[in-house]
Design an enzyme around this catalytic site. Structure first.
Site, short mmCIF file in Angstrom:
data_model
loop_
_atom_site.label_atom_id
_atom_site.label_comp_id
_atom_site.label_asym_id
_atom_site.label_seq_id
_atom_site.Cartn_x
_atom_site.Cartn_y
_atom_site.Cartn_z
N ALA A 1 0.84 -1.21 0.00
CA ALA A 1 0.00 0.00 0.00
C ALA A 1 0.86 1.25 0.00
O ALA A 1 1.30 1.72 1.05
CB ALA A 1 -0.94 -0.03 1.21
N GLU B 1 -2.04 6.70 -2.79
CA GLU B 1 -3.10 7.38 -2.02
C GLU B 1 -3.92 8.22 -2.99
O GLU B 1 -3.49 8.44 -4.13
CB GLU B 1 -2.46 8.29 -0.97
CG GLU B 1 -1.65 7.54 0.08
CD GLU B 1 -1.14 8.45 1.20
OE1 GLU B 1 -1.36 9.69 1.12
OE2 GLU B 1 -0.53 7.92 2.13
N ARG C 1 8.49 -4.09 -11.18
CA ARG C 1 8.36 -3.77 -12.62
C ARG C 1 8.80 -4.94 -13.49
O ARG C 1 8.29 -5.13 -14.59
CB ARG C 1 9.13 -2.48 -12.91
CG ARG C 1 8.35 -1.29 -12.36
CD ARG C 1 9.10 0.01 -12.25
NE ARG C 1 8.25 0.96 -11.51
CZ ARG C 1 8.67 2.09 -10.96
NH1 ARG C 1 9.93 2.45 -11.08
NH2 ARG C 1 7.83 2.87 -10.32
N GLU D 1 2.12 0.00 -10.98
CA GLU D 1 3.55 -0.12 -10.63
C GLU D 1 4.41 0.85 -11.45
O GLU D 1 5.52 0.52 -11.89
CB GLU D 1 4.00 -1.58 -10.72
CG GLU D 1 3.20 -2.41 -9.73
CD GLU D 1 3.83 -3.71 -9.32
OE1 GLU D 1 5.06 -3.82 -9.37
OE2 GLU D 1 3.07 -4.61 -8.92
N GLY D 2 3.86 2.06 -11.61
CA GLY D 2 4.54 3.11 -12.38
C GLY D 2 3.98 3.15 -13.79
O GLY D 2 4.17 2.21 -14.56
N SER E 1 3.49 4.33 -17.76
CA SER E 1 4.52 4.42 -18.81
C SER E 1 5.23 5.77 -18.74
O SER E 1 6.44 5.87 -19.01
CB SER E 1 3.88 4.25 -20.19
OG SER E 1 3.37 2.94 -20.28
N1 CAA Z 1 16.05 3.09 -5.40
C1 CAA Z 1 16.49 3.72 -4.27
N2 CAA Z 1 16.21 5.02 -4.02
C2 CAA Z 1 15.46 5.68 -4.92
C3 CAA Z 1 14.96 5.07 -6.09
C4 CAA Z 1 15.29 3.72 -6.32
N3 CAA Z 1 14.87 3.07 -7.40
N4 CAA Z 1 14.26 5.99 -6.78
C5 CAA Z 1 14.29 7.13 -6.08
N5 CAA Z 1 15.01 6.93 -4.95
C6 CAA Z 1 15.33 7.92 -3.91
C7 CAA Z 1 16.12 9.08 -4.51
O1 CAA Z 1 17.51 8.81 -4.51
C8 CAA Z 1 15.77 10.19 -3.55
O2 CAA Z 1 16.51 10.07 -2.36
P1 CAA Z 1 17.55 11.23 -1.91
O3 CAA Z 1 16.75 12.49 -1.77
O4 CAA Z 1 18.12 10.71 -0.63
O5 CAA Z 1 18.55 11.31 -3.02
C9 CAA Z 1 14.33 9.88 -3.16
O6 CAA Z 1 14.13 8.49 -3.44
C10 CAA Z 1 13.33 10.70 -3.92
O7 CAA Z 1 13.53 10.46 -5.29
P2 CAA Z 1 13.21 11.53 -6.39
O8 CAA Z 1 13.80 12.86 -6.02
O9 CAA Z 1 13.63 10.95 -7.70
O10 CAA Z 1 11.63 11.64 -6.25
P3 CAA Z 1 10.54 12.18 -7.24
O11 CAA Z 1 9.48 12.82 -6.44
O12 CAA Z 1 11.17 12.96 -8.35
O13 CAA Z 1 9.85 10.84 -7.80
C11 CAA Z 1 9.51 8.86 -9.08
C12 CAA Z 1 10.49 9.76 -8.30
C13 CAA Z 1 10.40 7.93 -9.89
C14 CAA Z 1 8.63 9.64 -10.02
C15 CAA Z 1 8.69 8.06 -8.04
O14 CAA Z 1 7.83 8.91 -7.32
C16 CAA Z 1 7.88 6.94 -8.65
O15 CAA Z 1 8.44 5.89 -8.97
N6 CAA Z 1 6.55 7.15 -8.81
C17 CAA Z 1 5.68 6.08 -9.25
C18 CAA Z 1 5.17 5.31 -8.10
C19 CAA Z 1 4.63 3.96 -8.49
O16 CAA Z 1 5.24 3.21 -9.23
N7 CAA Z 1 3.47 3.63 -7.94
C20 CAA Z 1 2.91 2.34 -8.16
C21 CAA Z 1 2.08 1.99 -6.99
S1 CAA Z 1 2.24 0.36 -6.48
C22 CAA Z 1 1.14 -0.54 -7.38
O17 CAA Z 1 0.68 -0.18 -8.41
C23 CAA Z 1 0.95 -1.84 -6.74
C24 CAA Z 1 -0.19 -2.68 -7.12
O18 CAA Z 1 -1.04 -2.89 -6.29
C25 CAA Z 1 -0.15 -3.41 -8.41
#
Ligand code: CAA
Length: 380
Positions: free
Chosen positions: A124, A127, A243, A363-364, A366
């Site tokens: 989860a 939101e 992913r 899960e993100g 495209s």
């Molecule tokens: N591994 C480790 N750390 C990571 C990371 C990774 N892959 N990606 C980002 N981080 C860290 C960054 O290093 C950063 O940390 P620091 O500040 O210490 O450097 C912190 O996380 C924040 O990262 P960003 O500044 O890049 O954050 P952002 O706000 O620009 O967003 C994003 C990044 C890639 C857009 C992210 O928000 C994202 O992946 N969004 C999509 C979320 C998602 O996939 N949701 C799916 C929901 S789950 C689902 O669907 C499940 C289901 O039930 C099927």
């Protein structure tokens, strides 16, 4: 590079294919139509070791590699993408994170039943105002002695109705932004936990998707995964593996579409011959097969990198981006090859199209995969 599957991989493929054919195919359409959760089938997948494929055997898992997981996910999703996502969430988003970051006590208490399929997990993060913008978490977890008090709402939670254990991402210190986010294991029966009505979806209709509400839930501090403030990184790292799971699900849907189109084109006659002898149909089949092979190679590549302990975020994003696009394209083409019969429920291909679309969203999206890939390129 070796493109041959090894003996274990071939055995997994055969087992998954047989299971999908015998246990999923006969009831997949009915479960889709009536939105029935596949309780029996998931139980049997657990018995086969497919609900905790990458979990070490000492914690009840199958102790297999990520390529085995990709292979099994493709075979299951080729026949029933709803079962595919239930399996993917349990394996990638729940068991994997606990294996990597759980304490010994958490592994014994939660991972063992999850990996053996006796319990089901959910993840989860999303939101109402934090989907793609995942750092914008509003769910709070406030320390109170030996507990944290959780309040908030989560959306779009796969397995939300049937999950016994849910990994919940929440703000423990809003002043620190994403560095103040933590991860917890919430148990279904905890007072203050409830779920909303099942979402009525376009596809993957036999998996359940709900919102979850946390109303002053008292979660023992032992249920925190890692340290306070580790939750966002934990979620991002977990989603990298997730992913690969969704790329495999999309790959399975796409391959199911190609198989259906091939079969139909050999049987259906037009202009005095099977339509498979018409060049326009042959070219469609060739395009589908080529896109699918590229999706498979990208997905295997991400799995192999993960297995080797090398960075794989970019490759997992590429695999999901391409495989999900391919699934939608192949589903549309499979319907086109079937003509009018593809548009009605007699053949499976309309279900494949409905199931395929979500792989470009969850899960993100495209669009998020483009962000992950382009950031990695610019950083390199
Ligand atoms: N591994 C480790 N750390 C990571 C990371 C990774 N892959 N990606 C980002 N981080 C860290 C960054 O290093 C950063 O940390 P620091 O500040 O210490 O450097 C912190 O996380 C924040 O990262 P960003 O500044 O890049 O954050 P952002 O706000 O620009 O967003 C994003 C990044 C890639 C857009 C992210 O928000 C994202 O992946 N969004 C999509 C979320 C998602 O996939 N949701 C799916 C929901 S789950 C689902 O669907 C499940 C289901 O039930 C099927």
């Amino acid at each position: 590079m070796n493109f041959e599957l090894n003996e274990t991989h071939r055995m997994i493929q055969e087992t998954a294919r047989q299971f999908a054919h015998e246990e999923l195919a006969p009831s997949a359409d009915e479960r889709d139509e009536k939105e029935l959760f596949p309780h029996e089938q998931i139980k049997k997948l657990g018995e086969l070791g497919f609900m905790g494929m990458m979990v070490p055997e000492e914690y009840g898992g199958a102790g297999l590699d990520t390529v085995s997981y990709v292979i099994a996910m493709e075979e299951i999703s080729k026949v029933d993408a709803s079962c595919g996502v239930i399996m993917s969430v349990n394996n990638s988003l729940v068991c994997y994170g606990l294996t990597k970051h759980g304490t010994e006590e958490q592994k014994k208490k939660f991972l063992v039943p999850l990996a053996t399929g006796k319990k089901l997990g959910a993840f989860a993060l999303s939101e109402p105002e934090a989907g793609s913008d995942a750092t914008n978490q509003h769910t709070t977890a406030v320390r109170d002695g030996d507990h944290y008090i959780l309040n908030g709402i989560k959306n779009w939670i796969t397995n939300g109705v049937n999950a016994d254990y849910i990994i919940v991402i929440a703000q423990t210190d809003p002043s620190k932004g994403h560095k103040g986010i933590s991860a917890f294991i919430v148990e279904k029966g905890m007072p203050g936990f409830s779920h909303g009505k099942k979402e009525r979806k376009l596809g993957i209709r036999s998996s359940d998707t709900v919102s979850l509400t946390f109303d002053n839930i008292r979660v023992p501090k032992e249920n925190m995964i890692g340290e306070e403030g580790f939750g966002f990184k934990f979620a991002m790292m977990t989603l990298e593996g997730g992913r690969i799971g969704i790329a495999s699900q999309a790959l399975g849907i796409a391959q199911g579409c190609l198989d259906a189109a091939l079969n139909y084109s050999k049987q259906r006659k037009a202009f005095g011959k099977p339509i498979s002898e018409l060049q326009i149909i042959q070219f469609k089949l060739a395009d589908m097969a080529t896109d699918i092979e590229a999706a498979r190679l990208l997905t295997y590549q991400a799995a192999i990198l993960k297995e080797a302990g090398l960075p794989y975020a970019k490759q997992a994003a590429m695999a999901k981006l391409w495989a999900s696009k391919t699934a939608v394209k192949c589903a549309l083409e499979a319907i086109q090859v079937h003509g009018g019969y593809g548009y009605v429920r007699e053949y499976n291909v309309e279900r494949y199209l409905r199931d395929a679309k979500i792989t470009e969203i969850y899960e993100g999206t495209s669009e998020i995969q483009h962000i992950v890939i382009s950031r990695a390129l610019l950083k390199d």
